[in-house]
Structure formats: C-alpha cells, structure tokens
Write an enzyme that holds these catalytic residues in place. Sequence first.
Site, short mmCIF file in Angstrom:
data_model
loop_
_atom_site.label_atom_id
_atom_site.label_comp_id
_atom_site.label_asym_id
_atom_site.label_seq_id
_atom_site.Cartn_x
_atom_site.Cartn_y
_atom_site.Cartn_z
CG ASN A 12 -1.75 1.19 1.41
OD1 ASN A 12 -1.83 2.02 0.49
ND2 ASN A 12 -2.39 1.33 2.56
CD1 TRP A 13 3.42 0.89 -2.89
CD2 TRP A 13 3.57 2.09 -4.77
NE1 TRP A 13 4.12 0.14 -3.81
CE2 TRP A 13 4.22 0.86 -4.97
CE3 TRP A 13 3.53 3.01 -5.83
CZ2 TRP A 13 4.83 0.51 -6.19
CZ3 TRP A 13 4.13 2.68 -7.04
CH2 TRP A 13 4.78 1.44 -7.21
CE LYS A 14 -0.35 3.37 4.66
NZ LYS A 14 -0.35 3.52 6.11
CG HIS A 98 -6.01 1.84 5.01
ND1 HIS A 98 -5.65 2.82 5.89
CD2 HIS A 98 -4.95 0.99 4.93
CE1 HIS A 98 -4.41 2.57 6.33
NE2 HIS A 98 -3.97 1.47 5.75
CD GLU A 100 -3.30 5.56 6.59
OE1 GLU A 100 -3.24 5.62 5.35
OE2 GLU A 100 -2.38 5.08 7.30
CD GLU A 169 -3.59 -2.56 7.15
OE1 GLU A 169 -2.53 -2.83 6.58
OE2 GLU A 169 -4.17 -1.47 7.00
N GLY A 175 2.19 2.25 10.79
CA GLY A 175 3.18 3.32 10.69
C GLY A 175 3.81 3.69 12.02
CB SER A 214 4.76 -1.79 12.07
OG SER A 214 4.42 -0.42 12.26
N GLY A 235 2.72 -1.21 4.31
CA GLY A 235 2.73 0.21 3.98
C GLY A 235 4.16 0.68 3.77
N GLY A 236 4.74 1.28 4.80
CA GLY A 236 6.06 1.90 4.70
C GLY A 236 7.11 1.04 4.01
#
Length: 257
Positions: A12-14, A98, A100, A169, A175, A214, A235-236
């Site tokens: 997930n590149w956001k 998600h 977010e 998640e 993150g 994470s 993600g990251g």
Amino acid sequence: MTPERRPLIAGNWKMHFGGAAGVELAQAVAQLAPALARVDLVIAPPFTALAACAHECEGRRVQVAGQNLHPGDAGAFTGEISAPMLIDAGCRWVILGHSERRQLFGEADAFVAEKVASALRAGLTPIVCVGETLDERTGGRTLEVVSRQLVAFLDVIAAAQAPVAIAYEPVWAIGTDKNAGPAEAQEVHAAIRRHLGGKSAALASRTRILYGGSVKPDNARDLLAATDVDGALVGGASLDAASFGAIAGAAEALAAR
Ligand code: PGA
C-alpha cells in the site's frame, strides 16, 4: 493451507510515488517476481500512477490495486474514482475500508460494504481492512470491533462466490513500528476465519486473511508463519523494493517448506 490461500503480499503505497518514481518502483517489484513463484504480489500506487504501473507490470506476475473507490459506477461525485474506472486503468484489486479512510474521511461500516459490493460487481478483488484502535484494544474490545466491521460486509462477500482478501490491521500498529505479535495476530485472524466459517466453510477456506501494521523484513517471517496469516498488507516497507522483496521472500520460504 488451501490453494486459494496462496500467500499474498500487497504493498500500500498510500500518497507516495505518484509519477515516474512510481513506475520505477513498479519495475523494481516486477524484477523480484521470478524469484517469488509461490507468492502473489500486488502493489497499490496512487491513482495517477495506476495505469502506467499496470502497463509496466503486464505479464510479469505483479498485479495492481486501487487504494479506494466510490461505490457508484459513474456520476456527479467530484474527486472520486469508480470500480469500472479502476478496471479500465488495469487494476485487478482494490484496498477498501483502510483505517485511514475510516478515521480521516469518516467512512462507516455500511459505506465500506457498499464499496465491497461495487468492487465485486466490477470484477475487482477487494482487500477489505478491519482493525481496532489502541483504546479499543486496551478496553478489551478488539474482537467485538473487528467482528462489527466484518459483519457489515459478510453477506456481500458470502453471496459473491468470488475471491476476497481481508486485512487485519490494528490501527495502533500502522506506521508506528509497533506490531501485533504473531500470537496476537493469530488470535484475531482465527476469530475472523471462524466468522467466515459461520457463513460457509467454502468462504472460510478460500478467503485470504492478511496481517498489516508495521510489517518489516525482520518481523515478517514470524507473523507469516502464524496458521491463519495468509500474507501481509505492507505500507512503509513497500516503498523500498528490497524491503518489500524481503517480506515476500519470507512468504516464499515458508510456502516452500
Ligand atoms: P505500515 O502501513 O506497514 O506502514 O504500518 C500498513 C498499512 O497502512 O496498510
């Protein structure tokens, strides 16, 4: 593990890598694919890079996902993107619900369920996210919250007969470099699978349940080794092809055992 539950590692590149840098990253991920024959690889670039990334990945065993969609197929919804538009851009997948989106953009359970239905109608495979906040976890409400989120779209996925992935998640792990331990993740994953099994045994055995929050090269193996963890939503660490490849490599090594 059933064949439908092949390990799935999704990035997930956001809101990162939206242009030429995205295509470069997609190309770097595609170069990893030949060494990862037992793993399904998905990347979710921002909307502006979807078509170019999908083009880059064509025929290379990396598939592309949108990060969101609007449940309508077309209409006066300024700033939104529909499932048929994602298909048109070369997507086969979409991340929905998600945390977010739920927290920052007020998406409620029922709206997420509408999106899941729309994705399935268009032929996209949804990766539907569920997870509790820190307050909910410390208040002992993790399973209650996750089941509430799941129940909202359970009938939709049970009726569809098409593959769906669910990503657990925990919001406090996204993150933050704090991740659920393998036993904590397994407990929730097993509860999710029990819920699916309550609808139908076939649904429980075909649905991949990913862990997200994470996930890094140094914790991926232990998380992915848990019985009901069928992959990861990253993600990251998905913004660096080597880290993403190392996580997928951990899944590949476990699948080869
Ligand atoms: P993270 O993000 O790996 O950076 O924690 C996961 C996600 O939000 O999907």
